[in-house]
Structures are given as structure tokens and as C-alpha cells.
Design an enzyme around this catalytic site. Structure first.
Site, PDB file in Angstrom:
ATOM      1  N   GLU A 230       7.617   4.743   7.027  1.00  0.00           N
ATOM      2  CA  GLU A 230       8.191   4.429   5.977  1.00  0.00           C
ATOM      3  C   GLU A 230       9.423   3.969   5.766  1.00  0.00           C
ATOM      4  O   GLU A 230       9.550   3.033   4.783  1.00  0.00           O
ATOM      5  CB  GLU A 230       8.012   5.869   5.142  1.00  0.00           C
ATOM      6  CG  GLU A 230       6.580   6.292   4.866  1.00  0.00           C
ATOM      7  CD  GLU A 230       5.615   5.442   4.157  1.00  0.00           C
ATOM      8  OE1 GLU A 230       6.155   4.407   3.433  1.00  0.00           O
ATOM      9  OE2 GLU A 230       4.407   5.360   4.331  1.00  0.00           O
TER      10      GLU A 230
ATOM     11  N   TYR B 151       9.562   7.991  -3.432  1.00  0.00           N
ATOM     12  CA  TYR B 151       8.446   7.142  -2.707  1.00  0.00           C
ATOM     13  C   TYR B 151       8.255   7.579  -1.543  1.00  0.00           C
ATOM     14  O   TYR B 151       7.081   8.012  -1.114  1.00  0.00           O
ATOM     15  CB  TYR B 151       8.561   5.586  -2.783  1.00  0.00           C
ATOM     16  CG  TYR B 151       7.638   4.945  -1.481  1.00  0.00           C
ATOM     17  CD1 TYR B 151       6.299   5.097  -2.073  1.00  0.00           C
ATOM     18  CD2 TYR B 151       8.009   4.743  -0.283  1.00  0.00           C
ATOM     19  CE1 TYR B 151       5.451   4.230  -1.052  1.00  0.00           C
ATOM     20  CE2 TYR B 151       7.093   4.415   0.620  1.00  0.00           C
ATOM     21  CZ  TYR B 151       5.933   4.227   0.203  1.00  0.00           C
ATOM     22  OH  TYR B 151       5.040   3.821   1.037  1.00  0.00           O
TER      23      TYR B 151
ATOM     24  N   ASP C  96       4.860   2.390  -5.132  1.00  0.00           N
ATOM     25  CA  ASP C  96       5.794   1.611  -4.584  1.00  0.00           C
ATOM     26  C   ASP C  96       5.386  -0.013  -5.081  1.00  0.00           C
ATOM     27  O   ASP C  96       4.348   0.080  -6.130  1.00  0.00           O
ATOM     28  CB  ASP C  96       5.252   1.192  -2.851  1.00  0.00           C
ATOM     29  CG  ASP C  96       3.899   0.835  -2.404  1.00  0.00           C
ATOM     30  OD1 ASP C  96       3.137   0.702  -3.655  1.00  0.00           O
ATOM     31  OD2 ASP C  96       3.542   0.345  -1.329  1.00  0.00           O
TER      32      ASP C  96
END
Ligand code: SF4
Length: 358
Positions: free
Chosen positions: A42, A125, A143
Site C-alpha cells: 500500500e 485509506y 482511493d
């Protein structure tokens, strides 16, 4: 604009969960429930395309198989592995987060959304992604892909760049996430945005959500999502002095709160002009206590350009041969140090500097 009625609020989940297994790309971070590689992926994939981020992910996972390995690595080495990915504050934050996980959490990532938010550099997120992918918590990710999909399907006209819109989109996404399959739903909606409902030329013709899609039904696909124009790009003019004595070249670590913080470059003067007269070059070298080696033929400056998200750097590299090493007072005041070619190879550098050296 009012939201279309959600007579069947699970239609989105049903369609995406049916679409996902048939279309998803095989990506290594989808094969694990371990929060460490999920978190690595991520961080690496923020503002980075999958094709560009994948080799970095594989490199980090093999160089630092555990969060303890990453935490114990020297920052310079971590930056070196990150080199070329840009947004270098992400690498520094990532390294600090690994140390925080080891120091404050005994090497275990917190296993809830709220707990993950306590980690440095982990925002809503990333926390939602790790909480759902690793721990199956039903919190929806938001996102750019998800914003786009939701804006189009539900006809939301709020500016997705405005912080105030996040609440509205988050509430909508949370309303649709199925509590028995949150990880699959989050993966599915992001993947759907990445490969079906793309920013330009989405594949509406073969879309399973066509009949429920507000944007498609109202001819608004090209107009949604609404996004305010980004800040204008500013151009900066860097004049680098590549000071060399014998086999050694002088570089320094960038410590200012600016682009490329923590990476190495040469002595630098930033001006408002793309070129620097020779007299100015000499004045800067003199100010550094540099003494020109007059037996060497002066080399012409080399020009390079590097484009970042909000700025463009026009750089001129001025090669300078010195008759003597720089005085210790200059080294102390500027942070410049002499390095051999092999040492420079190991230093973390911005792509602009690597391109020049190449
Ligand atoms: S119909 Fe087109 S715009 Fe609507 S969800 Fe499908 S791909 Fe996206």
C-alpha cells in the site's frame, strides 16, 4: 444533486463480487493476509502505477522479509532501495513506521482500523486497506479509483479533491460494503476502477453495472467525477556544481524541507534563470573556497529536466575540476563530502542526479 434511490443497496456489492474473480490481476500482495507485506504494497503503490511499483515491492519483501528487518536497516539503505519511486517522504515515513511497530507494538501491526491509524504515515485509506485485507474488518477503502466508481454510479457531483467530500463518499462506500466479505469487496471496487471504470475510455459497453450507472444513463461518464484543477506547475532552476578533485566528487545530503529530502546531490544554487553566466559560476565556486584546476579544460554545462507532480526542475550541471580539496570549513558549513565513484553508486539519489551521473 439528489442521490438516486437505493432500492436494493446490495446491487453494487453483488455486481462487483461477481465481476472480480473473473477479471482480477494476479498480484503478489493479494496472496497474503500478513499485514506487513500488505502495508508495504500500500505504501509503495500510493501515487504509483502497479507496473512501476511491483519490482519495488518484490525487492522490499526479499530484502526485508519482516518488519523487524526493515526497522533495523539503515535509513540510507532503505532510501537506496526506494530510489526512482519518487515522493521520498513515503520511504522515510515507511521506515519510521516499521520502527514504531517494533518499538511500540512488539513487532505486531495493530489489528483494527482505529489502531492502525495510530501508526505514522498511515492515513484512513491505508488503515482501511490493511484492516480489511489482513483482519477482515468491514471498513471501506477510498482511493482515486473508488471515488471515480462511486461518483459515476451514484451521480455524485461533489469535488473529489475537496476534503469535505470524503465524508460523503466514505458513508456511501461503508453503506455498500458487505460485512461477510469486506476484503473481497474493497479489492473488487479498486480493481474495477483500475481496469473497467477507468478515468478515460471506461469499458461501459461490457459493464455489469451499466443499467444502474447514473453517469452512463445520463450521458455524464466523461464529466464525472468532478475534480478541481490541480495547482499550476512551477518551474525551478537548479544550477549544480559538480566539484571534482582527483577521483573524488563532492556531494551532500539534502536536509531542507523540500523535494528529495534525505537524498544526495551536488553543491547547488537555485535562481530565477535557466542559465548562469560564467562569472556567477566562478563566484559560487569561490564562495565555497574552491580553487580551480587551470590545467584542465573547462567542460560545458549539461542540461537536464525532471518533472514532478507540482514542479518542474530545469537543471544545469557545471563540471568543475579543483586544484585542491575543499577546505574543512566548507565541508562543515555545507555538508559536502568527497566520495569515490563506488561510494556514489551506493548513495540514495534523486533520479535527476542518477540520470546525470549515467
Ligand atoms: S457504465 Fe461505465 S461509467 Fe458506469 S460503472 Fe460501468 S464502466 Fe463505469
Amino acid at each position: 444533486m439528489p442521490l438516486p434511490s437505493l432500492a436494493n443497496s446490495s446491487f453494487l456489492a453483488a455486481a462487483l463480487l461477481a465481476w472480480y474473480p473473473r477479471h482480477r490481476r494476479d498480484l503478489p500482495w493479494r496472496l497474503t493476509r500478513d499485514p506487513y507485506p500488505i502495508w508495504l504494497s500500500e505504501v509503495i503503490l500510493q501515487q504509483t502505477r502497479v507496473a512501476q511499483g511491483l519490482p519495488y515491492y518484490l525487492d522490499f519483501v526479499s530484502s526485508y522479509p519482516t518488519v523487524q528487518n526493515l526497522a533495523a536497516a539503515p535509513e540510507q539503505e532503505v532510501m537506496r532501495h526506494w530510489q526512482g519511486l519518487g515522493y521520498y517522504s513515503r520511504a522515510r515515513n515507511m521506515h519510521h513506521t516499521a520502527q514504531q511497530v517494533v518499538r511500540e507494538f512488539g513487532g505486531q501491526f495493530p489489528d483494527t482500523y482505529a489502531g492502525l491509524l495510530k501508526l505514522r504515515g498511515v492515513g484512513p485509506y491505508t488503515a482501511a486497506a490493511i484492516a480489511s485485507f489482513a483482519f477482515n474488518e468491514a471498513v471501506a477503502v477510498l482511493d482515486g479509483n473508488v471515488f471515480r466508481v462511486l461518483a459515476r454510479i451514484f451521480g455524485l457531483h461533489s469535488d473529489i479533491a475537496a476534503p469535505s467530500s470524503r465524508k460523503e463518499f466514505q458513508a456511501l462506500a461503508d453503506q455498500h460494503i458487505p460485512h461477510d466479505e469486506p476484503a473481497e469487496f474493497n479489492q473488487a471496487i479498486m480493481e474495477f476502477g483500475a481496469i473497467q471504470c477507468t478515468p478515460v475510455k471506461p469499458d461501459c459497453l461490457f459493464c455489469p453495472l451499466q443499467s444502474q450507472c447514473y453517469a452512463f444513463q445520463h450521458g455524464l461518464v466523461a464529466l464525472l467525477p468532478v475534480k478541481a484543477k490541480a495547482k499550476a506547475t512551477r518551474t525551478r532552476y537548479f544550477h549544480y556544481f559538480v566539484l571534482r578533485h582527483g577521483e573524488q566528487v563532492y556531494l551532500r545530503r539534502r536536509t531542507e524541507k523540500d523535494i528529495w529530502q534525505g537524498l544526495y546531490d551536488f553543491a547547488l544554487a537555485e535562481t530565477d534563470s535557466p542559465t548562469l553566466p560564467e562569472s556567477e559560476v566562478l563566484r559560487h565556486i569561490e564562495a565555497l573556497g574552491g580553487e580551480l584546476d587551470l590545467s584542465r579544460v573547462a567542460e560545458a554545462p549539461a542540461a537536464f529536466r525532471h518533472v514532478l507532480s507540482h514542479q518542474k526542475v530545469e537543471a544545469q550541471f557545471h563540471p568543475v575540476w579543483l586544484a585542491q580539496p575543499l577546505p574543512p570549513s566548507t565541508l562543515r558549513d555545507t555538508g559536502l563530502q568527497a566520495y569515490s565513484a563506488a561510494e556514489i553508486e551506493e548513495l540514495p539519489k534523486a533520479v535527476l542526479i542518477s540520470n546525470y551521473l549515467r
